[in-house]
Design a protein around this motif. Structure first.
Motif, short mmCIF file in Angstrom:
data_model
loop_
_atom_site.label_atom_id
_atom_site.label_comp_id
_atom_site.label_asym_id
_atom_site.label_seq_id
_atom_site.Cartn_x
_atom_site.Cartn_y
_atom_site.Cartn_z
N GLN A 220 0.67 -1.33 -0.42
CA GLN A 220 0.20 -0.21 -0.15
C GLN A 220 0.83 1.20 0.23
O GLN A 220 0.11 2.65 -1.39
N VAL B 32 -4.26 -14.56 3.96
CA VAL B 32 -5.01 -14.29 3.12
C VAL B 32 -6.48 -15.24 2.72
O VAL B 32 -5.85 -16.60 2.12
N PRO C 55 -6.24 -10.25 7.47
CA PRO C 55 -6.19 -9.02 5.91
C PRO C 55 -7.46 -8.83 5.76
O PRO C 55 -7.97 -7.74 5.05
N SER C 56 -8.41 -10.08 5.68
CA SER C 56 -9.56 -9.36 4.95
C SER C 56 -10.31 -8.40 5.95
O SER C 56 -11.26 -6.89 5.21
N LYS D 272 -8.91 -5.19 4.76
CA LYS D 272 -8.69 -4.66 3.62
C LYS D 272 -10.01 -4.03 3.66
O LYS D 272 -10.77 -3.03 2.54
N ASP E 60 -10.21 -0.66 2.35
CA ASP E 60 -10.20 -0.73 0.38
C ASP E 60 -11.91 -0.42 -0.36
O ASP E 60 -12.23 0.60 -0.56
N ALA F 47 0.57 -8.51 8.88
CA ALA F 47 -0.24 -9.01 8.21
C ALA F 47 -1.25 -7.43 7.53
O ALA F 47 -1.54 -6.89 7.43
N TRP G 109 0.60 -5.00 6.19
CA TRP G 109 1.01 -5.39 4.88
C TRP G 109 -0.31 -5.13 3.51
O TRP G 109 -0.66 -4.67 3.34
N HIS G 110 -1.77 -5.20 4.89
CA HIS G 110 -3.23 -5.28 3.84
C HIS G 110 -4.07 -3.48 4.04
O HIS G 110 -4.36 -3.51 3.43
#
Length: 427
Positions: free
Chosen positions: A17, A194, A203-204, A207, A211, A235, A238-239
């Motif tokens: 990101q 993921v 992660p979900s 995100k 997002d 994690a 990372w996301h």
């Protein structure tokens, strides 16, 4: 052909990101709740100083009792830019008023438990709707009184996120668009992989917040009950998370929290562009926590354990002597550590030779060189082997013991032999 022979040869990775990331320390807030830990005002001030040296952006603290308030006042009086001292409150106006009484605190966290177990069993509320009303009212009250906010979404990894939590977060952001949404993995149930969806998938969840909901500030607060604290924290970054809440040495309730020293080291050494943190005091920090707070640091604990830069095996020790990169992931001085070469039953001639040279240098004050084939070296090695083979020794050879061997075989023995030879000739 790529050649990796020193630390600078190794490539660094980038967060996908591309966001700037920050750290909020909870050592004197969540960490102080560790069973058996009691922190005095002086303890908290010293921890504050270490975090300042490291360059950590925020520190959260309780301000409920007199000792807490005295410590916070002393921290604020230092006038440091980092770490910013922030408050913590339950979702009620009385707690928020206590934070407001501390002149100089401009941000507070607000606890918002979201799993049904916490809402109904712990808090005694009738339903989720009552919890939502309570949390929204508390956040609105804090904002109306000029505080920046963090919403501590407690037990999110055991909650109905799509049915309750994400709609709640949307309403929180309507009140304070800059609110830091803290994803709390309260019992360490999170999974860093993921493809794992609710309620476990870090992660979900990150995100979706980043997002789909376009949340500006996302923070992870991960407990280590399954040993996944570090993995889940990374994690999160990372996301799309831009904050993580951590404690030094991972202290906290039950299995504790994600360790700040591990995350800072990973960012500094493995991620491109993170030179804002300073780790030179973390080993000293760990010794302080051992001596003053009573936290036992395992010898093999990453970053600050006493064995991190200790080498006994002949192959490993010889490799480190020639090039530390061979068997050290990072240099000792990076974290304020010190390399330690130990003599034991698995040590080879090279490490013994190196240690003998070091000892001679200390004893004589000059640079001494010892050949690997020196028979005196073989005598010391044979003596040490007898200790392990015949006397069943189970500990390493101390520096004091080695000094005795060096004095005997390299300094005193030749003199005795020489004097005996001279007397023999005089007869």
């Amino acid at each position: 052909m790529k050649v990796y022979k020193n630390y600078d040869d190794l490539p660094k990775i980038k967060f996908p990101q591309g966001q700037e990331v920050f750290i909020s320390d909870s050592t004197i807030r969540d960490g102080s709740q560790m069973p058996g830990v009691v922190m005095s005002k002086s303890h908290k001030l010293q921890i504050f100083e270490y975090l300042h040296q490291m360059g950590i952006e925020k520190l959260e603290t309780f301000v409920f009792n007199h000792r807490d308030k005295e410590a916070v006042r002393s921290m604020l009086d230092k006038g440091y830019e980092f770490p910013e001292v922030t408050g913590w409150a339950r979702a009620n106006t009385d707690d928020i008023d206590i934070v407001l009484e501390m002149d100089g605190i401009e941000e507070t966290g607000i606890l918002m438990s979201v799993s049904d177990s916490h809402i109904i069993d712990k808090m005694g509320l009738p339903n989720r709707e009552a919890a939502e009303e309570k949390y929204l009212d508390a956040l609105q009250y804090a904002v109306d009184h000029g505080l920046r906010t963090r919403a501590h979404i407690e037990d999110m990894t055991r909650a109905d996120n799509y049915g309750f939590v994400f709609p709640l977060v949307e309403k929180l952001i309507e009140i304070d668009p800059d609110c830091i949404i803290r994803l709390c993995d309260t019992l360490g149930m999170g999974i860093p992989f993921v493809g794992v969806d609710e309620p476990y998938g870090i992660p979900s969840m990150v995100k979706y917040l980043h997002d789909e909901m376009k949340i500006k500030n996302i923070e992870t607060h991960v407990h280590d009950d399954f040993g996944l604290g570090m993995a889940n924290t990374l994690a999160g970054y990372w996301h799309g998370a831009n904050w993580s809440s951590l404690t030094f040495l991972g202290i906290g309730e039950r299995a504790g929290n994600t360790e700040i020293e591990k995350v800072v080291l990973f960012l500094h050494e493995r991620i491109e562009g993170f030179d804002k943190y300073n780790l030179e005091a973390v080993t000293e920090f760990a010794r302080f926590m051992e001596k003053e707070i009573g936290i036992r640091v395992p010898r093999n604990k990453a970053v600050v354990g006493k064995n991190i830069f200790a080498h006994e095996s002949g192959i490993h020790a010889a490799g480190v002597i020639k090039n530390p990169f061979t068997y050290e992931a990072y240099l000792p001085e990076l974290v304020g550590g010190k390399r330690l070469l130990l003599i034991g039953d698995s040590s080879g001639t090279e490490v013994l030779r190196h240690k003998v040279e070091e000892t001679l240098n200390e004893l004589m004050g000059v640079e001494a060189k010892v050949l690997k084939q020196d028979p005196r070296l073989k005598k010391i090695q044979d003596h040490i082997h007898r200790l392990y083979d015949q006397e069943l020794r189970v500990s390493s050879i101390s520096d004091e013991e080695l000094r005795g061997y060096v004095e005997k075989y390299f300094m005193f023995e030749p003199i005795v032999e020489s004097e005996t030879h001279e007397k023999s000739n005089m007869r």
